[in-house]
Scaffold this motif. Sequence first.
Motif, PDB file in Angstrom:
ATOM      1  N   GLU A 145      -3.203  -3.051  -2.940  1.00  9.68           N
ATOM      2  CA  GLU A 145      -2.399  -2.031  -4.053  1.00  9.68           C
ATOM      3  C   GLU A 145      -2.007  -0.632  -3.730  1.00  9.68           C
ATOM      4  O   GLU A 145      -1.296   0.036  -4.175  1.00  9.68           O
ATOM      5  CB  GLU A 145      -3.485  -2.080  -5.301  1.00  9.68           C
ATOM      6  CG  GLU A 145      -3.471  -3.035  -5.913  1.00  9.68           C
ATOM      7  CD  GLU A 145      -4.779  -3.010  -7.127  1.00  9.68           C
ATOM      8  OE1 GLU A 145      -5.604  -2.078  -7.159  1.00  9.68           O
ATOM      9  OE2 GLU A 145      -4.748  -3.867  -8.010  1.00  9.68           O
ATOM     10  N   ASP A 149      -0.023  -0.426  -1.022  1.00 12.51           N
ATOM     11  CA  ASP A 149       1.179  -0.684  -0.483  1.00 12.51           C
ATOM     12  C   ASP A 149       1.794  -1.925  -1.114  1.00 12.51           C
ATOM     13  O   ASP A 149       2.126  -2.578  -0.443  1.00 12.51           O
ATOM     14  CB  ASP A 149       1.049  -0.604   0.881  1.00 12.51           C
ATOM     15  CG  ASP A 149       2.505  -0.415   1.549  1.00 12.51           C
ATOM     16  OD1 ASP A 149       3.563  -0.147   0.628  1.00 12.51           O
ATOM     17  OD2 ASP A 149       2.693  -0.605   2.795  1.00 12.51           O
ATOM     18  N   PRO A 150       1.864  -1.881  -2.422  1.00 17.95           N
ATOM     19  CA  PRO A 150       2.424  -3.173  -3.235  1.00 17.95           C
ATOM     20  C   PRO A 150       3.746  -3.747  -2.911  1.00 17.95           C
ATOM     21  O   PRO A 150       3.776  -4.814  -3.076  1.00 17.95           O
ATOM     22  CB  PRO A 150       2.333  -2.585  -4.499  1.00 17.95           C
ATOM     23  CG  PRO A 150       2.462  -1.238  -4.741  1.00 17.95           C
ATOM     24  CD  PRO A 150       1.884  -0.776  -3.445  1.00 17.95           C
ATOM     25  N   ASP A 151       4.588  -2.874  -2.550  1.00 22.05           N
ATOM     26  CA  ASP A 151       6.042  -3.378  -2.180  1.00 22.05           C
ATOM     27  C   ASP A 151       5.922  -4.416  -1.071  1.00 22.05           C
ATOM     28  O   ASP A 151       7.051  -4.984  -0.816  1.00 22.05           O
ATOM     29  CB  ASP A 151       6.904  -2.279  -1.864  1.00 22.05           C
ATOM     30  CG  ASP A 151       7.122  -1.340  -3.122  1.00 22.05           C
ATOM     31  OD1 ASP A 151       6.694  -1.938  -4.150  1.00 22.05           O
ATOM     32  OD2 ASP A 151       7.479  -0.252  -3.035  1.00 22.05           O
ATOM     33  N   GLN A 152       5.024  -4.169  -0.062  1.00 23.14           N
ATOM     34  CA  GLN A 152       4.840  -5.119   1.109  1.00 23.14           C
ATOM     35  C   GLN A 152       4.282  -6.543   0.930  1.00 23.14           C
ATOM     36  O   GLN A 152       4.557  -7.400   1.853  1.00 23.14           O
ATOM     37  CB  GLN A 152       4.227  -4.544   2.081  1.00 23.14           C
ATOM     38  CG  GLN A 152       4.357  -3.079   2.526  1.00 23.14           C
ATOM     39  CD  GLN A 152       5.856  -3.075   3.330  1.00 23.14           C
ATOM     40  OE1 GLN A 152       5.807  -4.034   3.898  1.00 23.14           O
ATOM     41  NE2 GLN A 152       6.616  -2.063   3.460  1.00 23.14           N
TER      42      GLN A 152
END
Length: 569
Positions: free
Chosen positions: A496, A498-501
């Motif tokens: 959470e 770095d959720p875009d990864q």
Amino acid sequence: MDRATEKLFPIAEKTVHGTKWGYMNRSGRTRISLVYDQAYPFQKNGLALIELNDKQGLLNEYGRFIVKPMYESIQPFSEERAVVQTETGFGLIDETGRVLTKKRYQYIGQMNAMRAVFQDEMNYGYLDEKGQEAIPPIYANATDFENEGAVVQTKEGQFLLLDHTGKMLYTYPFPSVGQLSEGLMSFKKKVDGKEGYITKTGAIAIDPTFDTAMPFHDGYAVVAQEKNGQYAYGLINKQGKITITPTYEEVRMLGEGRVALGKLANSFNPFATRFALAKESGEVLTNFKFTNLGPFQKGVSSASDGGSTFFIRRSGKRASDLPSFEGTGILEFIHGLIAEHKNNRTRYVKEDGTLIWEEPTEVVLRTPYKIKEELYEPNVAYIVYYPKIEGMSNQVEQQAINQALAQDAGVRPVTQEELKESTYFSDYEILFFKKHIVVLEQSGYFYPYGAAHGMPSKLYAVIDLRTGHKYALNELFEENKDYSIVLSKLVKAQIEKDPDQYFIEEYKGVDPQQSFYVDEEALYLVFNVYDIAPYVMGFPTFKIPFQEIEPIIDKNGSFWLAFHRQAVT
């Protein structure tokens, strides 16, 4: 010998902390300790690129840092300048490591003719050797400088040739114009048309009759014609004369007036390519008997025929007075020695074949335990390096764990049909060793011919050297504690951040069969490719420090005690 003039060579060997790199001298003596994660050959300016903890730096020939490991990447030096990359963009440094640019750019190219193309926002310009913007970023596209100038694009269908000050020399009203090379540039008259070449004044030098027209080198250029979706390659000279008719699957320029002509028996199998040696003028010197041909050095080229690797001369005949080895690989002259590169391993020999250095195949953990390297190679397309444990008191247990390690690595009967349809390479690392625990990582890469990319794999084994027991994740924790829930929450918290990864919706928590390993400080949970993230993310790995999960660790259990002291009660 003066260290400033002594030639050094990169070497590597496996240790209890993974593969480590350093440098040896011409006699095979280690001159820079093997402490780096990767080490590259010294450049002409006496600097060498090294990697440490996922960062790159530069060493001098005394082993001292000119640039500490701090960059994501450092490109080779060109005209005393190198491009460096940080998390925020690209910069330019000199040979002392001094940063010349005042800001970070989206891209910087190699310094050529005292200019380096750069991208700022959506536009391109050029830096000078001081790192200053010599030509402002006002162009839609730009190519590298040659001595006579550089081709830039101002808008669709409009190209210019600039001098070093940014002054416009010529304009080209074509939909496509390539990089200036030896006074000529590829171009198209129509967007979907054929390619030919123009002079720097814009005059047509070679009519656009090719589907691909590459830059010139030493008076020749590779060109191609397309038919039914397949490209056939050939060679032309600067007068536009076809010296090698475009009928080959590959034309490789080798230097010293020689080219490799490739024929592909199986369109999906790169190992089916067979090469012949030819002159740039078109004379074919050999039949199609080589599986690989390298660039010429000192009048010889590294060649493989599927059974062995050796040098050939410009005539195409084998250089019987120079070293060779069994198997497929590459031979390379480096500062008076010959490097033999085979199956991701390198050894150094003299020109008479005398061995100077080769990578050790054993790692002593502590007496009596050691890890011995084994190689399984049923075919050039199926290569497996795997670890074998020696020194255990119980030979039955030792044999059992070694059989399991070999199986994990991919040691198995391989059919001829499999070898025709795919390749597989596997290697191992020793990640951690303490007291009675050794942690082994086996990495594999399976590539089916014709696929967009292969599929990597990683398997971990946490082994007790006393018994040969391979620990499972649950054995680290107390029986009455739900470790899976605790670990799942900790991993989710990291995701959470770095959720875009990640594919958050795909994350289902930590499974009891979760791939893992340990070191002295932490537990590492490893997810497979595509499990919770895109392919480019590789194997998402989450570090869980033991202090965060201390309440649920079984500190009196055999797993914990195998590499830590017994808990005080």
